[in-house]
Write an enzyme that holds these catalytic residues in place. Sequence first.
Site, PDB file in Angstrom:
ATOM      1  N   THR A 145     -11.448 -15.371   1.101  1.00 42.35           N
ATOM      2  CA  THR A 145     -12.010 -14.024   1.232  1.00 42.35           C
ATOM      3  C   THR A 145     -10.932 -13.051   1.693  1.00 42.35           C
ATOM      4  O   THR A 145     -10.771 -11.968   1.132  1.00 42.35           O
ATOM      5  CB  THR A 145     -13.170 -14.016   2.250  1.00 42.35           C
ATOM      6  OG1 THR A 145     -14.087 -15.051   1.905  1.00 42.35           O
ATOM      7  CG2 THR A 145     -13.895 -12.696   2.230  1.00 42.35           C
ATOM      8  N   GLU A 254       2.982   9.068  10.993  1.00 41.91           N
ATOM      9  CA  GLU A 254       4.291   9.045  11.636  1.00 41.91           C
ATOM     10  C   GLU A 254       4.885   7.639  11.619  1.00 41.91           C
ATOM     11  O   GLU A 254       6.091   7.480  11.515  1.00 41.91           O
ATOM     12  CB  GLU A 254       4.141   9.515  13.086  1.00 41.91           C
ATOM     13  CG  GLU A 254       4.893  10.774  13.387  1.00 41.91           C
ATOM     14  CD  GLU A 254       4.624  11.269  14.795  1.00 41.91           C
ATOM     15  OE1 GLU A 254       5.548  11.220  15.598  1.00 41.91           O
ATOM     16  OE2 GLU A 254       3.488  11.673  15.079  1.00 41.91           O
TER      17      GLU A 254
END
Length: 449
Positions: A145, A254
């Site tokens: 998964t 950033e």
Amino acid sequence: MREIISLNVGQAGCQIANSCWELYCLEHGIQPDGYLTEERKAADPDHGFSTFFSETGNGKYVPRTIYADLEPNVIDEVRTGAYRGLFHPEHMISGKEDASNNYARGHYTVGKELIDQVLDKVRRVADNCSGLQGFLVFHSFGGGTGSGFGALLMERLSVDYGKKSKLEFCVYPAPQTATSVVEPYNSILTTHTTLEHADCSFMVDNEAIYDICRRNLGLERPNYENLNRLIAQVVSSITASLRFDGSLNVDLNEFQTNLVPYPRIHFPLVAYAPVISAAKAAHEANSVQEMTMSCFEPNNQMVKCDPRHGKYMATCLLYRGDVVPNDAHAAVATLKTKRTIQFVDWCPTGFKLGICYQPPHQVPNGDLAKVNRAVCMLSNTTAIAEAWSALSSKFDLMYSKRAFVHWYVGEGMEEGEFSEAREDLAALERDYEEVAADSMEGEEVEAEY
């Protein structure tokens, strides 16, 4: 505001998320039922909530998160656990049959039936945000998964929310301790698929964190909860600047600007300090200098690789708690004088600092000692290529005999995808070599003059 949506995929993703939300609730003074504690109500209003929580009309805080797993067990634990009142019941999405450690099941057959339901819920959470900053996706590389459905989700998010940043927290298969035989297949297939969709992927490997828990916390047999609580501290540090104020705040975009020199080279190495047990905490000064130095020791890094063999391209140091910029700059200045920490020559400055005044919180009766300051280091180093090459060699051993491949082909995959993914990873390793080599050539030229 700058909201972030967390998406937790598969067992690893969901269990890490449990530890993360437990910690966020402590940090923001939210009880397990979603309402504020009395002392939080009395304090100054906190505007950092909205990054991770949305507020309902009656003062309840609901996490902006989606749990998705192809089998119900792990999510059922959350549905019946201590925090069952916190999460929105519709944001817990589980299927009936699991992906059986098979990337193809998670990505093609079983995952395909669940993906639209998950994206529909993501859309509803996103519509509720005034300024969505991006997504944090938690998943493992080894499981079916985590690898298959995680990759599918990343692909679809790129289509629906192209410009938003997507940060991954991936549990990378540990070199010695494997939980399944086909981990190398799943890891390389998922890396190949998500490489162009993720903006930044923070890798942690279980073995490295086991060792940190054993060595620093004195736990003989750490369990997943111990590991996840440590990972939660890292996730919290990375997002702290979005939620609390500080003198040097850092937002999601950033990070990418400062950590990712080339789009494909986006796998920073994570380290966190101080990881220390309550018994030892009283004997440590825990100065800014000490913490910063310990982040650069291979023992404290969350992926098994030796940064002394590589070169640093960029480093982010995120401080929390009682830290003044002057101390942080002094610590960095000392680091730069050390010969062991080498930067590539095209990036001479290389340090990005963040300081957030909120001290780190610890889970009551947990293993981590209460400290007044901590630092999380994210560094983009060429040494992480060691992790890729170890994985590639395991892949090659199995794939040379085409072992286990029929399980993947039987779920509708083509065998060509294996070789394509392997070539992509070889290219990634070469990218890392070239980045390191660029700086080598420079040194030879200097020597001639």
